[in-house]
Write a protein that holds these residues in place. Structure first.
Motif, PDB file in Angstrom:
ATOM      1  N   ARG A  26       0.825  -1.205   0.000  1.00 51.73           N
ATOM      2  CA  ARG A  26       0.000   0.000   0.000  1.00 51.73           C
ATOM      3  C   ARG A  26       0.863   1.261   0.000  1.00 51.73           C
ATOM      4  O   ARG A  26       0.506   2.283  -0.611  1.00 51.73           O
ATOM      5  N   MET A  27       2.019   1.205   0.651  1.00 49.39           N
ATOM      6  CA  MET A  27       2.909   2.366   0.701  1.00 49.39           C
ATOM      7  C   MET A  27       3.320   2.819  -0.687  1.00 49.39           C
ATOM      8  O   MET A  27       3.435   4.021  -0.956  1.00 49.39           O
ATOM      9  N   LEU A  30       0.412   4.752  -2.263  1.00 49.67           N
ATOM     10  CA  LEU A  30       0.279   6.079  -1.654  1.00 49.67           C
ATOM     11  C   LEU A  30       1.351   7.029  -2.177  1.00 49.67           C
ATOM     12  O   LEU A  30       1.083   8.192  -2.490  1.00 49.67           O
ATOM     13  N   ILE A 180       5.926   7.707   4.483  1.00 55.38           N
ATOM     14  CA  ILE A 180       4.503   7.492   4.727  1.00 55.38           C
ATOM     15  C   ILE A 180       4.255   7.584   6.228  1.00 55.38           C
ATOM     16  O   ILE A 180       4.838   6.827   7.009  1.00 55.38           O
ATOM     17  N   ARG A 182       1.349   8.238   9.556  1.00 52.01           N
ATOM     18  CA  ARG A 182      -0.034   8.036   9.944  1.00 52.01           C
ATOM     19  C   ARG A 182      -0.348   8.870  11.179  1.00 52.01           C
ATOM     20  O   ARG A 182       0.504   9.561  11.710  1.00 52.01           O
ATOM     21  N   ARG A 208       0.712  11.560   4.162  1.00 52.22           N
ATOM     22  CA  ARG A 208      -0.149  11.104   5.248  1.00 52.22           C
ATOM     23  C   ARG A 208      -1.092  10.008   4.757  1.00 52.22           C
ATOM     24  O   ARG A 208      -1.760  10.168   3.735  1.00 52.22           O
ATOM     25  N   GLU A 209      -1.118   8.896   5.499  1.00 52.42           N
ATOM     26  CA  GLU A 209      -2.081   7.828   5.243  1.00 52.42           C
ATOM     27  C   GLU A 209      -3.294   8.082   6.125  1.00 52.42           C
ATOM     28  O   GLU A 209      -3.234   7.946   7.341  1.00 52.42           O
TER      29      GLU A 209
END
Length: 412
Positions: A26-27, A30, A180, A182, A208-209
Motif C-alpha cells: 500500500r505504501m 500512496l 509514509i 499516519r 499522510r495515510e
C-alpha cells in the motif's frame, strides 16, 4: 505539465519484509499517487529490496524465503518488483550502499541508451568525480530519479544513537525520500528538529495515510505462532507459501536473540569489557556525570520549575533482579521513580514523577545493552543501560535529544 516533461522516479523500499504485508504494498500506491499529483513526477517503477541474513535481527527468517514471498506478493503488479541483490550479499549492507547500488543501475541503464559509445566511459568517470559536488539526482538528466520509500518509523530511527551514520543519512537525503506517516506521527516536526534532515527537507516528501492501517509484521508473526488467521493482512499467495513451508514458529522468533544487531555492532563496536549478562547490572549505583539532562527534559515537555530542580540533583539508581523480573528505581531527594519489566515483553508504563505520560514499553537485550523502546505521545523515546569496566552507563533519548549519565557502584 505534460507527462513527458515530468521527472521519472523509481521508488526503492528497503527492510526486513519478515513477512511482506499488504501495508508494505500500500505504501507504494500512496507514494505514487502523491508524487504524480504534484505534477512534477511520474513514477515508473517500484523496487522492494529485502535485507540480507547478515542484518541479524531477532526473528529474521532466511532471505531466500523473504525474497520469494515478495516475488509472490508483487507477481500481479505491473510496476513493483523484488530485487534480490541486497538479500544475496553475505554481509549486511547499509541502506546507503543499497541506494548507491540501485542508483548506479539506473545510471548504467541510461548510459546504455547513449548512441556514442566513446562518450559513455568519460560520462561515467565525470559522474564519479562530481559525486561529492552535485545532488545525485542531477547527475543524469535522462535517468529516473531514485527515492527511498519508508515509513515514519524509519525516518524517526535516524535519531536513535549508533543506529545510522550521519554521512549515510545525508546521502539518502540527497537522493530523496518519500515518508509514509499516519495519525500519531509527526514527521515534519522531526525534520524540523534535525539540522541534517532540514538541509535536505526539499527532497523529503511526507505523505499522510488517512485510512488507518496498523498492520505490523511483528503482529503477523505473533498471530502465525499462535495459529491464528492472517488472511487479508498478507497477499493470499504469501499466506499459502508460509503455510506450505511452516515458516514462523516460536523457534524461528528466537533466531538471533543473543546476537547484536549488525548496525549497532558496526557503529558502536562490541567491547569485551562490557556487560555479558543483564544480571551484572544489579546493585546500587551513584551518579558521577550527567550530560544534557536539560535538553532531554525539554524534549519531554517537563516544566522549567522541575528542570531547574532536576539538574541539581544527585541521583542513585537501584537495579534488582528476581528471576526473570527486573526492577529499576531512580532515587533522589526530590522524587523517586521505579518500574518493573521482563525482557522481550510489552508492558504499560506510567512515567509518574517524570513527565506523567502513559507509554507502551519493551526492553530487549541488544548485545551488551539493555535497550528500552517506548511508544507514546513522544517519538524516538527510550533508554539503554550497559556496563563498561566498572561504570554503569545510561542513555536517555527523546525526539533527537540524548542525555548521557554515568554511575559508579556503591559498595557501602
Amino acid at each position: 505539465m505534460e507527462s513527458r516533461d515530468r521527472t521519472k522516479v523509481v521508488l526503492l523500499a528497503c527492510g526486513s519484509f519478515n513477512p511482506i504485508t499488504n501495508m508494505h504494498l500500500r505504501m507504494f500506491e500512496l507514494a505514487r499517487d502523491y508524487l504524480e499529483d504534484t505534477g512534477q513526477y511520474r513514477v515508473v517503477r517500484g523496487i522492494i529490496s529485502p535485507v540480507g541474513d547478515g542484518y541479524k535481527k531477532k526473528g529474521l527468517i532466511e532471505a531466500c524465503h523473504r525474497v520469494e514471498m515478495v516475488r509472490l506478493a508483487t507477481d500481479d503488479s505491473d510496476w513493483i518488483r523484488v530485487d534480490p541483490w541486497e538479500a544475496l550479499q553475505l554481509e549486511w549492507m547499509e541502506t546507503a550502499k543499497v541506494v548507491r547500488y540501485h542508483y548506479g543501475q539506473l545510471v548504467e541503464a541510461g548510459q546504455n541508451n547513449d548512441e556514442v559509445d566513446t562518450v559513455i566511459c568519460s560520462k561515467k568517470r565525470r559522474m564519479e568525480e562530481d559525486s561529492l559536488q552535485d545532488p545525485p539526482h542531477r547527475k543524469m538528466r535522462d535517468s529516473p530519479r531514485l527515492m527511498l520509500l519508508c515509513g515514519a518509523d524509519v525516518l524517526e530511527s535516524f535519531g536513535v544513537p549508533n543506529l545510522w551514520k550521519q554521512e549515510d543519512i545525508a546521502e539518502i537525503g540527497g537522493h530523496g525520500m518519500v515518508c509514509i506517516t499516519r495519525h500519531g506521527n509527526d514527521a515534519q516536526k522531526f525534520i524540523q528538529q534535525s539540522d541534517l534532515l532540514w538541509k535536505h527537507r526539499k527532497n523529503i516528501h511526507v505523505v499522510r495515510e488517512w485510512v488507518t492501517n496498523d498492520i505490523s509484521a511483528t503482529h503477523v508473526r505473533r498471530a502465525l505462532r499462535r495459529r491464528q488467521s492472517v488472511r487479508y493482512l498478507l497477499p493470499d499467495l504469501v499466506v499459502r507459501y508460509i503455510q506450505e513451508n511452516n515458516l514462523y514458529s516460536a523457534e524461528s522468533e528466537q533466531k538471533n536473540a543473543d546476537v547484536v544487531l549488525e548496525p549497532l555492532q558496526r557503529n558502536m563496536g562490541a567491547s569485551s569489557s562490557c556487560l555479558k549478562m543483564p544480571a551484572s547490572l544489579c546493585g546500587t549505583w551513584d551518579m558521577i556525570s550527567n550530560i544534557n539532562l536539560e535538553g532531554y527534559m525539554v524534549a519531554l515537555g517537563i516544566s522549567l520549575y522541575v528542570r531547574k530542580i532536576a539538574v541539581r540533583l544527585n541521583l542513585r539508581k537501584v537495579i534488582e533482579q528476581q528471576g526473570e523480573l527486573f526492577n529499576i528505581k531512580t532515587i533522589s531527594t526530590f522524587r523517586t521513580y521505579g518500574f518493573s519489566f521482563k525482557e522481550d515483553q510489552d508492558f504499560e508504563e506510567f512515567t509518574q514523577g517524570l513527565d506523567n505520560r502513559h507509554v507502551k514499553s519493551m526492553v530487549t537485550r541488544e548485545g551488551n545493552k539493555l535497550v528500552c523502546h517506548q511508544i507514546g505521545e513522544k517519538k524516538q523515546r527510550g533508554w539503554a543501560h550497559w556496563l563498561e569496566e566498572d561504570k554503569l552507563h545510561l542513555e536517555l533519548y527523546c525526539e533527537g535529544q540524548v542525555c548521557k549519565q554515568v554511575f559508579k557502584k556503591n559498595v557501602n
